[in-house]
Design a protein around this motif. Structure first.
Motif, mmCIF file in Angstrom:
data_model
loop_
_atom_site.group_PDB
_atom_site.id
_atom_site.type_symbol
_atom_site.label_atom_id
_atom_site.label_comp_id
_atom_site.label_asym_id
_atom_site.label_seq_id
_atom_site.Cartn_x
_atom_site.Cartn_y
_atom_site.Cartn_z
ATOM 1 N N GLU A 141 15.132 -6.498 -50.631
ATOM 2 C CA GLU A 141 15.472 -5.306 -49.958
ATOM 3 C C GLU A 141 15.971 -4.122 -50.991
ATOM 4 N N TRP A 142 16.030 -2.854 -50.532
ATOM 5 C CA TRP A 142 16.549 -1.985 -51.315
ATOM 6 C C TRP A 142 17.719 -2.178 -51.812
ATOM 7 N N LYS A 143 18.577 -2.956 -51.387
ATOM 8 C CA LYS A 143 20.019 -3.624 -51.644
ATOM 9 C C LYS A 143 19.931 -4.191 -53.082
ATOM 10 N N ASP A 144 18.783 -5.099 -53.225
ATOM 11 C CA ASP A 144 18.731 -6.005 -54.091
ATOM 12 C C ASP A 144 18.273 -5.138 -55.312
ATOM 13 N N VAL A 145 17.360 -4.159 -55.143
ATOM 14 C CA VAL A 145 16.822 -3.609 -56.260
ATOM 15 C C VAL A 145 17.964 -2.661 -56.907
ATOM 16 N N TYR A 146 18.494 -1.945 -55.984
ATOM 17 C CA TYR A 146 19.666 -0.948 -56.260
ATOM 18 C C TYR A 146 20.694 -1.673 -57.065
ATOM 19 N N GLY A 147 21.175 -2.850 -56.753
ATOM 20 C CA GLY A 147 22.043 -3.828 -57.406
ATOM 21 C C GLY A 147 21.692 -3.942 -58.750
ATOM 22 N N GLY A 148 20.358 -4.453 -58.925
ATOM 23 C CA GLY A 148 20.015 -4.554 -60.413
ATOM 24 C C GLY A 148 19.895 -3.337 -61.060
ATOM 25 N N ILE A 149 19.517 -2.300 -60.546
ATOM 26 C CA ILE A 149 19.457 -0.948 -61.474
ATOM 27 C C ILE A 149 21.020 -0.673 -61.665
ATOM 28 N N LEU A 150 21.845 -0.908 -60.958
ATOM 29 C CA LEU A 150 23.315 -0.504 -61.147
ATOM 30 C C LEU A 150 23.906 -1.540 -62.406
ATOM 31 N N LYS A 151 23.413 -2.698 -62.404
ATOM 32 C CA LYS A 151 23.825 -3.741 -63.201
ATOM 33 C C LYS A 151 23.156 -3.199 -64.455
ATOM 34 N N SER A 152 21.932 -3.070 -64.520
ATOM 35 C CA SER A 152 21.358 -2.586 -66.032
ATOM 36 C C SER A 152 21.788 -1.382 -66.511
ATOM 37 N N ILE A 153 22.170 -0.345 -65.585
ATOM 38 C CA ILE A 153 23.228 0.876 -66.384
ATOM 39 C C ILE A 153 24.462 0.447 -66.950
ATOM 40 N N SER A 154 25.096 -0.351 -66.288
ATOM 41 C CA SER A 154 26.465 -0.833 -66.834
ATOM 42 C C SER A 154 26.453 -1.482 -68.111
ATOM 43 N N PHE A 155 25.008 -2.357 -67.911
ATOM 44 C CA PHE A 155 25.040 -3.274 -69.246
ATOM 45 C C PHE A 155 24.702 -2.237 -70.260
ATOM 46 N N GLY A 156 23.811 -1.263 -70.109
ATOM 47 C CA GLY A 156 23.613 -0.339 -71.280
ATOM 48 C C GLY A 156 24.778 0.390 -71.863
ATOM 49 N N LEU A 157 25.726 0.698 -71.094
ATOM 50 C CA LEU A 157 26.860 0.993 -71.321
ATOM 51 C C LEU A 157 27.671 0.209 -72.298
ATOM 52 N N ILE A 158 27.733 -1.111 -71.885
ATOM 53 C CA ILE A 158 28.493 -2.148 -72.608
ATOM 54 C C ILE A 158 27.974 -2.601 -74.036
ATOM 55 N N ILE A 159 26.711 -2.603 -73.949
ATOM 56 C CA ILE A 159 25.946 -3.004 -75.430
ATOM 57 C C ILE A 159 26.402 -1.531 -76.300
ATOM 58 N N SER A 160 25.997 -0.279 -76.021
ATOM 59 C CA SER A 160 26.228 0.692 -76.767
ATOM 60 C C SER A 160 27.626 0.802 -77.076
ATOM 61 N N TRP A 161 28.527 0.792 -76.399
ATOM 62 C CA TRP A 161 29.916 0.839 -76.418
ATOM 63 C C TRP A 161 30.462 -0.070 -77.536
ATOM 64 N N VAL A 162 30.189 -1.441 -77.048
ATOM 65 C CA VAL A 162 30.712 -2.445 -78.142
ATOM 66 C C VAL A 162 30.088 -2.420 -79.404
ATOM 67 N N CYS A 163 28.828 -2.316 -79.660
ATOM 68 C CA CYS A 163 28.070 -2.323 -80.867
ATOM 69 C C CYS A 163 28.409 -1.039 -81.787
ATOM 70 N N CYS A 164 28.535 0.084 -80.990
ATOM 71 C CA CYS A 164 28.791 1.315 -81.907
ATOM 72 C C CYS A 164 30.370 1.136 -82.266
ATOM 73 N N TYR A 165 31.366 1.052 -81.464
ATOM 74 C CA TYR A 165 32.605 0.767 -81.849
ATOM 75 C C TYR A 165 32.918 -0.149 -82.967
ATOM 76 N N LYS A 166 32.345 -1.565 -82.917
ATOM 77 C CA LYS A 166 32.580 -2.362 -83.945
ATOM 78 C C LYS A 166 31.964 -2.019 -85.203
ATOM 79 N N GLY A 167 30.769 -1.145 -85.316
ATOM 80 C CA GLY A 167 30.342 -0.664 -86.446
ATOM 81 C C GLY A 167 31.051 0.557 -86.891
ATOM 82 N N TYR A 168 31.483 1.355 -86.184
ATOM 83 C CA TYR A 168 32.314 2.549 -86.362
ATOM 84 C C TYR A 168 33.755 2.180 -87.063
ATOM 85 N N PHE A 169 34.168 1.041 -86.700
ATOM 86 C CA PHE A 169 35.576 0.695 -87.374
ATOM 87 C C PHE A 169 35.384 -0.666 -88.022
ATOM 88 N N THR A 170 34.277 -0.699 -88.783
ATOM 89 C CA THR A 170 34.193 -2.036 -89.583
ATOM 90 C C THR A 170 35.245 -2.026 -90.984
#
Lengths: 147, 255
Positions: B192-221
């Motif tokens: 259903e659309w609900k499933d696809v929508y949930g997956g997209i929402l998840k992937s966007i938030s994962f994109g934020l988590i990845i760049s956020w954590v990885c940039c932070y750790k590098g910036y304050f090494t």
């Protein structure tokens, strides 16, 4: 890498990604961007148990539409059907909730009638059959109340 | 006394770190809306995070879909309902495995490189050089990476889902002999659309988590080779754990 080539491969990546997203959303997710080719009919059932939004509507086993919404209306389940434009349904049509196989999903079977007047957009199908409650049938059979 | 003091110091340090991370995120996003807009930097980062990840994403997606079909066939055959294989593969792919596995692959491939790149720039004082030239390092380095991840991840996940479902088709239909029609129709009736929508929402938030954590750790090494190695490890571990934990919460909310 030179700038033009880099922009080209990124554009390609975005295009392929959007194509995949579109396939998932529109083909699999049934997201309707344009809802032009359907007209609505309503049908009241004494019970719509098991029928879900998005279930298919079939005439003679051919899918002709989907269940658009199910709401409670004065003790009855009011089911709104979205039927493809060009499919004719008459006012003596019978809508019945059927089950695919013995544990399969519920769907809506329509026999379009033919003797009465044509049902127009927003019309109501009067003659309805609720689904068979399998548990009730089994319990009747076990307790010997089958006539 | 000293034990209690130790616990207190730990807790305060943790809370300070969390606050620093949130401030880092807000500042980086604030710079998104201020000129100069570095669009070519975003394109460059999308090339790195998105385009260059496609091969590894397609490869993992293909094998994930194939093994799902194999496992699903094995368990569904016990109930005589092999016809549902398509929906089993597609639902687990779209709802869960696609976003999580693609995000983990991107963390391992691009996230670690982000930390290392920014960390090296910090250690060799290139970030300070940028600041000296009146170029805001957050805007020049971090913001493009975050935007690129936010755009790339949903696209990569969609690719992952489609390839995975295709892989399931290869094994289920071509190898195990389920009818192709029942494979596709069970997918179309179950998703259903609900499933696809949930997956997209998840992937966007994962994109934020990845760049956020990885940039932070590098910036304050820490300013040493050892510190950089530690920062890279920490960023991959923290991002992966956060993805899995956040995935659980998001699923429980979206369900």
């Amino acid at each position: 890498m030179e700038r033009g080539k880099l922009e080209f491969v990124v554009g390609l990546f975005v295009l392929v990604g959007i194509l995949c997203l579109g396939y998932l959303a529109i083909k699999l997710g049934k997201l309707e961007l344009v809802s032009g080719d359907y007209y609505e009919l309503t049908a009241d059932f004494s019970s719509s148990s098991g029928l879900k939004k998005g279930a298919s509507v079939e005439i003679a086993g051919v899918e002709v539409g989907r269940v658009k919404s199910i709401v409670l209306n004065e003790d009855q389940a009011q089911v709104v059907l979205a039927i493809e434009e060009g499919i004719t349904v008459y006012n003596d049509a019978i809508a019945s909730i059927k089950t695919r196989g013995i544990i399969g999903e519920k769907f809506m079977g329509l026999s379009p009638g033919g003797a009465g007047d044509l049902l127009s957009k927003g019309g109501t199908i009067v003659d309805t059959e609720s689904g068979i409650d399998l548990e009730q049938v089994i319990s009747q059979f076990i307790h010997g109340n089958v006539e | 006394m000293s034990i209690i003091q130790g616990i207190g110091a730990r807790v305060i340090a943790q809370i300070q770190e969390m606050g620093a991370m949130v401030l880092f995120l807000l500042r980086s996003f604030g710079w998104l809306f201020r000129p100069p807009f570095r669009l070519f930097q975003i394109t460059k980062q999308m090339h790195f995070v998105g385009y260059k990840s496609t091969f590894v994403v397609i490869l993992t997606a293909l094998f994930t879909g194939m093994v799902l079909a194999l496992q699903g066939y094995y368990s569904l055959r016990k109930f005589g309902s092999e016809g549902l294989l398509g929906s089993a593969v597609a639902l687990s792919m779209i709802r869960e495995l696609g976003p999580v596995l693609a995000a983990l692959m991107v963390t391992a491939r691009a996230g670690s490189a982000m930390t290392a790149e920014i960390g090296i720039m910090r250690i060799t004082e290139q970030i300070d050089a940028l600041e000296t030239m009146a170029i805001n390092s957050l805007q020049y380095l971090i913001t493009p990476k975050m935007v690129a991840s936010l755009i790339s991840l949903p696209l990569l996940v969609a690719l992952f889902d489609v390839v995975g479902i295709g892989g399931g088709y290869l094994v289920g239909v071509k190898l195990l002999g389920i009818s192709g029609g029942s494979y596709w129709s069970s997918i179309e009736s179950a998703v259903e659309w609900k499933d696809v929508y949930g997956g997209i929402l998840k992937s966007i938030s994962f994109g934020l988590i990845i760049s956020w954590v990885c940039c932070y750790k590098g910036y304050f090494t820490k300013m040493s080779a050892e510190g950089l190695g530690k920062a890279t490890t920490e960023s991959v571990v923290l991002a992966s754990v956060l993805i899995l934990v956040w995935d659980y919460f998001l699923t429980s909310v979206l369900l």
